[in-house]
Scaffold this motif. Structure first.
Motif, mmCIF file in Angstrom:
data_model
loop_
_atom_site.group_PDB
_atom_site.id
_atom_site.type_symbol
_atom_site.label_atom_id
_atom_site.label_comp_id
_atom_site.label_asym_id
_atom_site.label_seq_id
_atom_site.Cartn_x
_atom_site.Cartn_y
_atom_site.Cartn_z
ATOM 1 N N GLY A 26 0.790 -1.225 0.000
ATOM 2 C CA GLY A 26 0.000 0.000 0.000
ATOM 3 C C GLY A 26 0.818 1.269 0.000
ATOM 4 N N GLY A 27 2.114 1.155 0.297
ATOM 5 C CA GLY A 27 2.992 2.316 0.300
ATOM 6 C C GLY A 27 4.020 2.180 -0.792
ATOM 7 N N ASP A 28 5.084 1.417 -0.519
ATOM 8 C CA ASP A 28 6.096 1.152 -1.538
ATOM 9 C C ASP A 28 5.529 0.318 -2.686
ATOM 10 N N GLU A 43 -4.379 -18.115 -0.603
ATOM 11 C CA GLU A 43 -4.583 -19.281 -1.464
ATOM 12 C C GLU A 43 -3.658 -20.433 -1.055
ATOM 13 N N ALA A 44 -2.443 -20.103 -0.622
ATOM 14 C CA ALA A 44 -1.467 -21.120 -0.233
ATOM 15 C C ALA A 44 -1.653 -21.596 1.205
ATOM 16 N N GLY A 45 -2.686 -21.114 1.878
ATOM 17 C CA GLY A 45 -2.972 -21.560 3.239
ATOM 18 C C GLY A 45 -2.568 -20.589 4.317
ATOM 19 N N GLY A 46 -2.094 -19.413 3.944
ATOM 20 C CA GLY A 46 -1.699 -18.422 4.940
ATOM 21 C C GLY A 46 -2.886 -17.799 5.639
ATOM 22 N N THR A 47 -2.768 -17.639 6.951
ATOM 23 C CA THR A 47 -3.870 -17.059 7.725
ATOM 24 C C THR A 47 -3.398 -15.995 8.718
ATOM 25 N N PHE A 48 -2.135 -15.586 8.640
ATOM 26 C CA PHE A 48 -1.564 -14.692 9.648
ATOM 27 C C PHE A 48 -0.859 -13.544 8.931
ATOM 28 N N VAL A 49 -1.345 -12.320 9.135
ATOM 29 C CA VAL A 49 -0.805 -11.136 8.467
ATOM 30 C C VAL A 49 -0.423 -10.107 9.532
ATOM 31 N N ASP A 50 0.703 -9.434 9.332
ATOM 32 C CA ASP A 50 1.212 -8.482 10.312
ATOM 33 C C ASP A 50 1.350 -7.087 9.713
ATOM 34 N N THR A 51 0.938 -6.086 10.491
ATOM 35 C CA THR A 51 1.074 -4.698 10.066
ATOM 36 C C THR A 51 1.325 -3.829 11.297
ATOM 37 N N ALA A 52 1.245 -2.518 11.140
ATOM 38 C CA ALA A 52 1.391 -1.579 12.250
ATOM 39 C C ALA A 52 0.753 -0.258 11.845
ATOM 40 N N ASN A 53 0.495 0.591 12.845
ATOM 41 C CA ASN A 53 -0.171 1.856 12.548
ATOM 42 C C ASN A 53 0.795 2.961 12.144
ATOM 43 N N ASN A 54 2.042 2.583 11.803
ATOM 44 C CA ASN A 54 3.006 3.613 11.378
ATOM 45 C C ASN A 54 3.762 3.250 10.100
ATOM 46 N N TYR A 55 3.372 2.160 9.429
ATOM 47 C CA TYR A 55 4.119 1.722 8.234
ATOM 48 C C TYR A 55 3.703 2.506 7.001
ATOM 49 N N ARG A 56 4.613 3.087 6.140
ATOM 50 C CA ARG A 56 6.014 3.291 6.451
ATOM 51 C C ARG A 56 6.256 4.780 6.407
ATOM 52 N N PRO A 60 9.999 8.317 1.814
ATOM 53 C CA PRO A 60 9.430 9.401 0.992
ATOM 54 C C PRO A 60 8.208 8.905 0.210
ATOM 55 N N GLY A 61 7.157 9.678 0.244
ATOM 56 C CA GLY A 61 5.949 9.326 -0.486
ATOM 57 C C GLY A 61 5.005 8.403 0.265
ATOM 58 N N CYS A 62 5.408 7.936 1.443
ATOM 59 C CA CYS A 62 4.564 7.030 2.236
ATOM 60 C C CYS A 62 4.007 7.758 3.455
ATOM 61 N N THR A 63 2.919 7.228 4.006
ATOM 62 C CA THR A 63 2.319 7.784 5.220
ATOM 63 C C THR A 63 2.153 6.660 6.231
ATOM 64 N N PRO A 64 1.940 6.983 7.515
ATOM 65 C CA PRO A 64 1.744 5.930 8.514
ATOM 66 C C PRO A 64 0.449 5.149 8.348
ATOM 67 N N ASP A 65 -0.442 5.631 7.495
ATOM 68 C CA ASP A 65 -1.718 4.938 7.275
ATOM 69 C C ASP A 65 -1.625 3.828 6.234
ATOM 70 N N PRO A 96 4.202 8.603 14.550
ATOM 71 C CA PRO A 96 4.548 9.999 14.851
ATOM 72 C C PRO A 96 3.301 10.874 14.969
ATOM 73 N N THR A 97 3.352 11.833 15.862
ATOM 74 C CA THR A 97 2.229 12.759 16.034
ATOM 75 C C THR A 97 2.378 13.991 15.149
ATOM 76 N N VAL A 98 3.522 14.127 14.496
ATOM 77 C CA VAL A 98 3.732 15.173 13.488
ATOM 78 C C VAL A 98 4.340 14.486 12.276
ATOM 79 N N PRO A 99 4.099 14.983 11.072
ATOM 80 C CA PRO A 99 4.617 14.329 9.867
ATOM 81 C C PRO A 99 6.122 14.094 9.923
ATOM 82 N N GLY A 100 6.509 12.830 9.719
ATOM 83 C CA GLY A 100 7.919 12.487 9.681
ATOM 84 C C GLY A 100 8.642 12.612 11.002
ATOM 85 N N GLY A 101 7.894 12.716 12.095
ATOM 86 C CA GLY A 101 8.487 12.963 13.399
ATOM 87 C C GLY A 101 9.403 11.856 13.886
ATOM 88 N N GLN A 102 10.416 12.236 14.663
ATOM 89 C CA GLN A 102 11.339 11.282 15.257
ATOM 90 C C GLN A 102 10.744 10.713 16.539
#
Length: 329
Positions: A26-28, A43-56, A60-65, A96-102
Motif C-alpha cells: 500500500g505504500g512502496d 490461497e497457499a494456506g496463509g492465515t496470519f498477516v502483520d502490520t502496524a499503525n506507522n508503516y512506512r 518518501p511518499g509514504c504515510t503511517p496509514d 509519529p504525532t507530526v509528519p515524519g516525526g522522530q
C-alpha cells in the motif's frame, strides 16, 4: 502448510506457521501488486498477516496509514472470500504525532494514546475487533502498569482479541507478566522480536536502532512460560535479513562480521544442497521447528517471494541436518 496455535482460552487462534509482513503493502507497493501478494498468501494456506499503525512513515511518499489502509481495502474487496481464521495483527506506540516525526514525537503507550491508537487501527482496517495487538516499542516515559491496564481494558471491552509485545527486553516482559497476573489483567501472549539463523554480536548494536534482537534471555523466558502453562508464542521479523541470504547486493551490518557467520553460511549451503531448497527456505524451516517454535514473519514484494516462503513451511529437516545447522559456530 503447517499451523501453530497462539493464545489461550477465548483468545486462542490457529495461524499459519509463516506470517506475512504487510509493511510495504500500500505504500512502496501499489494496490494491484499488494492484492496479488495477499491473495496468493491466502490461497497457499496463509492465515496470519502483520502490520502496524506507522508503516512506512519514514519513506518518501509514504504515510503511517498506508499498510493498515491497504489491508482494509483488500478485506472490503474480498468480503466472503477470506478464511474465517484469518488473523491480522497490528501495533501501536511508534506512530509519529507530526509528519515524519522522530522518536520524541511518537504517540507512546499512555492510556489515552492506547485508546486513540486502537480506534484509528479499527477504522483503517475496517474491523470491529483487532485480532492481535502489540505495543510496537517500549515507552519508558509511561508507567508499565498504565500500559498493561490500558491494553487489558481493550480486551475486556472486546476491542482486542489477544495482546502481544514487540521489541521489549526480557526483563520488561517478565515485569509486565507479573503486573498483569497480580492485577488479574490480560497478559502478553505473543512476542515479536528480530531473529534469524545468523546471529549478530551482542556487543555491537544493529543499525536499525528500534529493532530488539531475541537473545538467550528472551528464549529462556518463553520456554519457562510455556512449561508453566502460560503459552507464549514467538513471531520473528527480519528472518531473511532483508535479502542478505540470497542477494549479493544486500550486505550484512558490522554486527554480523564475525567467524560464526561464515561457518553458519557454509552449514546452510550444505543443508540446502541436501534438501534441494534455497537458503531462505532452510532458514525458515529451521525457525519453524526451533526450540521454542518460532513463527517467521516474512516481508515480500513479489508473488514469487510468497511461494518460496510458503513452500518452506512444508520443508522438514532431519535431526542430522538440524544438528549440522545448530552446531555451526
Amino acid at each position: 502448510m503447517r499451523y501453530r496455535t497462539i493464545g489461550t482460552g477465548a483468545a486462542r487462534r490457529r495461524v499459519s506457521a509463516v506470517c506475512l509482513g504487510a509493511m510495504k503493502l500500500g505504500g512502496d507497493i501499489d494496490d494491484a501488486t499488494s492484492f496479488a501478494i495477499l491473495d496468493r498468501f491466502v490461497e497457499a494456506g496463509g492465515t496470519f498477516v502483520d502490520t502496524a499503525n506507522n508503516y512506512r512513515f519514514w519513506e518518501p511518499g509514504c504515510t503511517p496509514d498506508d499498510s493498515e489502509a491497504l489491508l482494509g481495502r483488500w478485506r472490503a474487496a474480498r468480503v466472503g472470500d477470506l478464511p474465517d481464521e484469518l488473523v491480522i495483527a497490528t501495533k501501536l506506540g511508534a506512530r509519529p504525532t507530526v509528519p515524519g516525526g522522530q522518536q520524541d514525537t511518537w504517540e507512546g503507550l499512555s492510556r489515552p494514546a492506547v485508546r486513540a491508537a486502537a480506534e484509528g487501527s479499527l477504522k483503517r482496517l475496517g474491523v470491529e475487533r483487532l485480532d492481535l495487538y502489540y505495543p510496537h516499542v517500549e515507552d519508558r516515559s509511561v508507567p508499565l502498569e498504565e500500559t498493561v491496564d490500558a491494553l487489558s481494558e481493550l480486551v475486556d471491552a472486546g476491542t482486542v482479541g489477544m495482546l502481544g509485545a514487540s521489541n521489549h527486553t526480557a526483563w520488561r516482559l517478565e515485569r509486565a507478566r507479573g503486573l498483569a497476573e497480580a492485577a488479574g489483567r490480560h497478559r502478553y501472549q505473543v512476542l515479536q522480536l528480530r531473529y534469524s539463523y545468523i546471529q549478530p554480536r551482542a556487543d555491537l548494536g544493529l543499525p536499525e536502532t528500534a529493532h530488539v534482537h531475541a537473545n538467550s534471555e528472551h528464549l529462556d523466558f518463553v520456554r519457562q512460560e510455556n512449561a508453566a502453562g502460560r503459552d507464549t508464542a514467538v513471531v520473528a521479523y527480519t528472518p531473511l535479513l532483508m535479502g542478505a541470504y540470497s542477494r549479493s547486493d544486500r550486505e550484512l551490518s558490522r554486527a554480523y562480521e564475525h567467524p560464526g557467520t561464515a561457518a553458519r553460511l557454509a552449514a546452510l549451503d550444505d543443508v540446502a544442497a541436501q534438501v534441494g531448497a534455497t537458503r531462505n527456505q532452510v532458514v525458515l524451516s529451521w525457525m519453524i521447528d526451533h526450540d521454542p517454535p518460532i513463527i517467521p514473519l516474512v516481508g515480500v514484494s513479489k508473488v514469487a517471494h510468497v511461494d518460496e516462503a510458503m513452500e518452506a513451511a512444508d520443508l522438514r529437516l532431519t535431526r542430522a541436518q538440524r544438528r549440522t545447522l545448530d552446531e555451526a559456530a
